[in-house]
Enzyme design. Sequence first.
Site, PDB file in Angstrom:
ATOM      1  N   ASP A   3      -3.705   2.403  -5.395  1.00  0.00           N
ATOM      2  CA  ASP A   3      -2.457   2.477  -4.619  1.00  0.00           C
ATOM      3  C   ASP A   3      -2.178   1.213  -3.827  1.00  0.00           C
ATOM      4  O   ASP A   3      -1.455   1.239  -2.853  1.00  0.00           O
ATOM      5  CB  ASP A   3      -2.503   3.676  -3.672  1.00  0.00           C
ATOM      6  N   GLU A   4      -2.761   0.104  -4.249  1.00  0.00           N
ATOM      7  CA  GLU A   4      -2.759  -1.085  -3.411  1.00  0.00           C
ATOM      8  C   GLU A   4      -2.716  -2.342  -4.268  1.00  0.00           C
ATOM      9  O   GLU A   4      -3.403  -2.413  -5.289  1.00  0.00           O
ATOM     10  CB  GLU A   4      -4.115  -1.077  -2.701  1.00  0.00           C
ATOM     11  N   ASP A  15       0.862  -1.181   0.000  1.00  0.00           N
ATOM     12  CA  ASP A  15       0.000   0.000   0.000  1.00  0.00           C
ATOM     13  C   ASP A  15       0.905   1.239   0.000  1.00  0.00           C
ATOM     14  O   ASP A  15       1.830   1.333   0.797  1.00  0.00           O
ATOM     15  CB  ASP A  15      -0.842  -0.048   1.279  1.00  0.00           C
TER      16      ASP A  15
END
Length: 395
Positions: free
Chosen positions: A105-106, A10
């Site tokens: 974002d992960e 993350d």
Amino acid sequence: MRSPFVLHIDIDAFFAAVEVMLNPALKGKPVIIGGMPDERGVVSTASYEARKYGVHSGMALRTAGQKCPHGIFLRGRFHVYSQTSERFMDVLRRFSPRVEVASIDEAYMDLSGMRYLYPSVYDLAHKIKRTVEQEIGVNVSMGLGFSRMGAKLATEVAKPGNIFFLRDEKEFISNLSLEKIPGIGRHTLVILQGLGIKRVKELRNAYPAIWKRTIAPHIYSGSRYPDRHEPRTKSFSRETTFPEDILDRDLIMSHLAYLVDRLSVYLIEHQLYAGRIEVKVRFSDFSTYTKRMSLDFPTYSYNNMWKRALYLLDCLLKKKKLPLRLVGVKVEDISHQRDILPFVSLKTEKLSSGITDVKKRFGFSSIFTARELLLEKIYPVDRDGVVLKTASLTK
DNA sequence: TCTGGGGTCCTAGGACCC
DNA sequence: TCTGGGGTCCTAGGACCC
């Protein structure tokens, strides 16, 4: 002890981190992405410096402005963020082909096939972390576990900027308070708290059936990293919250026309067809309604979608006699191939596609339909969808 | 101080067909 | 001339996530 094999990665305060990377003068400052502190809207991302003042994502911008008056407020550049995201995912794919994109974002990675290539999964995790931070210029947090949920919860512990391995998932999760569980939101939490349940183990003891259905399947049970097919996007939507509520139907129509147009252009650019369309309105009292209907045949044509959208809008506007705060449109049932089209529709499809070519070369505001010109109220925009100040429709 | 924008998934009721 | 039950599609709405 077995090695964990699911890695969750993350990026810390992603949008803010990208802005800091592009402008090092922002480093160490409270950066708040989402809009200006006097605007309608919410915080999208707050840097860790801004979080110290109590600012967090989802908070109204005006509230954030009060809590952190000297904060650096930015609107956000989503094109840049999604490009950065693609580069981030590419780095991960260099380490394992089994990268599952969870959000912008992960990501999750399956490390089970990698154990012979590196001394340990921890070495591998550290190497991935260093590589991402050097090449992309943002900091990441990482969680290691035996399941997606375990790895994701481990990342929460690791934040910001560390790597954490959750050794005993079952034990950890059963002691966890319910709001930490992904999938349990505000609503469910209120209901469960009303029943006097705060922790996962209390749920398991009091309501084993619910526990079995909701949480148990996600906890490590000896099974291998489950395969999940690469998700295909199933719908696309565009919506706008007005700076001030609007009562004028023509003006609402113009906004809707612009949104339908943006979707049409998007579909054409990606050679996709929509099977269904939905219109959404939010009145000044924040009550929200949607109405959807199937299109006669899969289409990307502005005209075909517009006819339906307008009908749906008129149905929705009858719900309440209040000004509108938001209008939006969504297309669903996305397909790559068209069915056999009725002959008459070919003309409008081709017209849409031709108009899109012009827009691609000269920008969104380069061409208007006659109806838009007639209204002369539409906001002209550049090709990123940014509203321009001046209108020069006569040129 | 009101509360964005872009998504996914699930449920439930009614229509329709056999 | 009034009636069952099941399957499937369509639509509205809500919960949730980043």
